[in-house]
Design a protein around this motif. Structure first.
Motif, mmCIF file in Angstrom:
data_model
loop_
_atom_site.group_PDB
_atom_site.id
_atom_site.type_symbol
_atom_site.label_atom_id
_atom_site.label_comp_id
_atom_site.label_asym_id
_atom_site.label_seq_id
_atom_site.Cartn_x
_atom_site.Cartn_y
_atom_site.Cartn_z
ATOM 1 N N SER A 147 9.252 10.203 10.031
ATOM 2 C CA SER A 147 8.745 9.330 11.085
ATOM 3 C C SER A 147 7.222 9.392 11.058
ATOM 4 C CB SER A 147 9.296 9.735 12.448
ATOM 5 O OG SER A 147 8.902 11.042 12.757
ATOM 6 N N GLY A 148 6.606 8.275 11.397
ATOM 7 C CA GLY A 148 5.146 8.190 11.382
ATOM 8 C C GLY A 148 4.687 7.011 12.211
ATOM 9 N N THR A 149 3.602 6.391 11.782
ATOM 10 C CA THR A 149 3.037 5.249 12.481
ATOM 11 C C THR A 149 4.048 4.106 12.538
ATOM 12 O OG1 THR A 149 0.877 5.827 11.539
ATOM 13 C CG2 THR A 149 1.086 3.636 12.490
ATOM 14 N N SER B 187 -4.708 8.033 3.617
ATOM 15 C CA SER B 187 -5.411 7.258 2.597
ATOM 16 C C SER B 187 -4.433 6.511 1.686
ATOM 17 C CB SER B 187 -6.305 8.174 1.757
ATOM 18 O OG SER B 187 -5.517 9.133 1.075
ATOM 19 N N ILE B 188 -4.908 5.377 1.170
ATOM 20 C CA ILE B 188 -4.138 4.600 0.201
ATOM 21 C C ILE B 188 -4.332 5.245 -1.164
ATOM 22 C CG2 ILE B 188 -3.905 2.357 -0.939
ATOM 23 C CD1 ILE B 188 -4.912 1.095 1.702
ATOM 24 N N VAL B 189 -3.216 5.612 -1.815
ATOM 25 C CA VAL B 189 -3.307 6.262 -3.123
ATOM 26 C C VAL B 189 -3.085 5.280 -4.271
ATOM 27 C CG1 VAL B 189 -2.733 8.553 -2.267
ATOM 28 C CG2 VAL B 189 -0.900 7.061 -3.028
ATOM 29 N N LYS B 190 -2.406 4.170 -3.990
ATOM 30 C CA LYS B 190 -2.235 3.100 -4.970
ATOM 31 C C LYS B 190 -1.620 1.907 -4.270
ATOM 32 C CE LYS B 190 2.257 4.523 -6.898
ATOM 33 N NZ LYS B 190 2.953 4.946 -8.125
ATOM 34 N N GLN C 246 3.516 10.419 -1.761
ATOM 35 C CA GLN C 246 3.401 8.968 -1.727
ATOM 36 C C GLN C 246 4.441 8.378 -0.771
ATOM 37 O OE1 GLN C 246 3.350 7.157 -5.621
ATOM 38 N NE2 GLN C 246 2.020 8.743 -6.443
ATOM 39 N N PHE C 247 3.947 7.638 0.244
ATOM 40 C CA PHE C 247 4.803 7.063 1.275
ATOM 41 C C PHE C 247 4.523 5.580 1.442
ATOM 42 C CE2 PHE C 247 4.735 11.515 2.239
ATOM 43 C CZ PHE C 247 5.958 11.796 2.830
ATOM 44 N N VAL C 248 5.579 4.826 1.749
ATOM 45 C CA VAL C 248 5.453 3.407 2.103
ATOM 46 C C VAL C 248 6.241 3.163 3.380
ATOM 47 C CG1 VAL C 248 5.101 2.603 -0.266
ATOM 48 C CG2 VAL C 248 7.423 2.727 0.646
ATOM 49 N N ASN D 103 0.834 -1.199 0.000
ATOM 50 C CA ASN D 103 0.000 0.000 0.000
ATOM 51 C C ASN D 103 0.869 1.251 0.000
ATOM 52 O OD1 ASN D 103 -2.375 -1.486 0.173
ATOM 53 N ND2 ASN D 103 -2.458 -1.379 2.402
ATOM 54 N N VAL D 104 0.549 2.174 -0.882
ATOM 55 C CA VAL D 104 1.211 3.473 -0.935
ATOM 56 C C VAL D 104 0.224 4.476 -0.355
ATOM 57 C CG1 VAL D 104 2.250 5.230 -2.411
ATOM 58 C CG2 VAL D 104 2.500 2.812 -2.998
ATOM 59 N N ARG D 105 0.675 5.233 0.641
ATOM 60 C CA ARG D 105 -0.227 6.154 1.348
ATOM 61 C C ARG D 105 0.132 7.611 1.072
ATOM 62 N NH1 ARG D 105 -3.694 3.604 4.850
ATOM 63 N NH2 ARG D 105 -3.244 1.388 5.150
ATOM 64 N N SER D 106 -0.816 8.487 1.342
ATOM 65 C CA SER D 106 -0.646 9.915 1.055
ATOM 66 C C SER D 106 0.210 10.627 2.091
ATOM 67 C CB SER D 106 -2.010 10.598 0.945
ATOM 68 O OG SER D 106 -2.716 10.483 2.171
ATOM 69 N N GLY D 107 0.573 9.957 3.166
ATOM 70 C CA GLY D 107 1.421 10.526 4.210
ATOM 71 C C GLY D 107 2.094 9.405 4.979
ATOM 72 N N PRO D 108 2.950 9.755 5.942
ATOM 73 C CA PRO D 108 3.748 8.754 6.660
ATOM 74 C C PRO D 108 3.010 8.060 7.805
ATOM 75 C CG PRO D 108 4.359 10.938 7.382
ATOM 76 C CD PRO D 108 3.345 11.122 6.285
#
Length: 96
Positions: free
Chosen positions: A55-57, A37-40, A76-78, A27-32
């Protein structure tokens, strides 16, 4: 005036791509973080560039547990736990 060949190196010449964990559709997300949200979704066998990291979740994934997220494109973040960077820490500048 005669101009010689360009000596400017392109930014893509030094851009390195890293493999996503085997057999993973990532899953590629809109933030870290997982709350973004999943963007692709990346297909199995994908390789990604890492432009910066944030840094994020905290996520437990194929390569361990970490709160580092890799920026692979604009917005786009993974999770770094699914990208083989060869390190448990930061390998790119922090995202601003």
């Amino acid at each position: 005036m005669v101009l010689g060949g360009s000596t400017t190196a392109s930014a893509t010449a030094t851009l390195r791509y890293y493999s996503v964990a085997p057999d993973v559709r990532l899953n590629v997300r809109s933030g870290p973080g997982t709350s973004y949200s999943i963007v692709k979704v990346l297909p199995e066998g994908a390789q990604v560039p890492v432009f910066c990291q944030a840094s994020g979740t905290t996520v437990s994934g194929y390569y361990g547990t970490s709160n580092i997220w890799d920026n692979i494109d604009d917005g786009q973040f993974v999770s770094d736990t699914y990208v083989y960077t060869g390190s448990d820490g930061y390998i790119a500048p922090r995202c601003s």
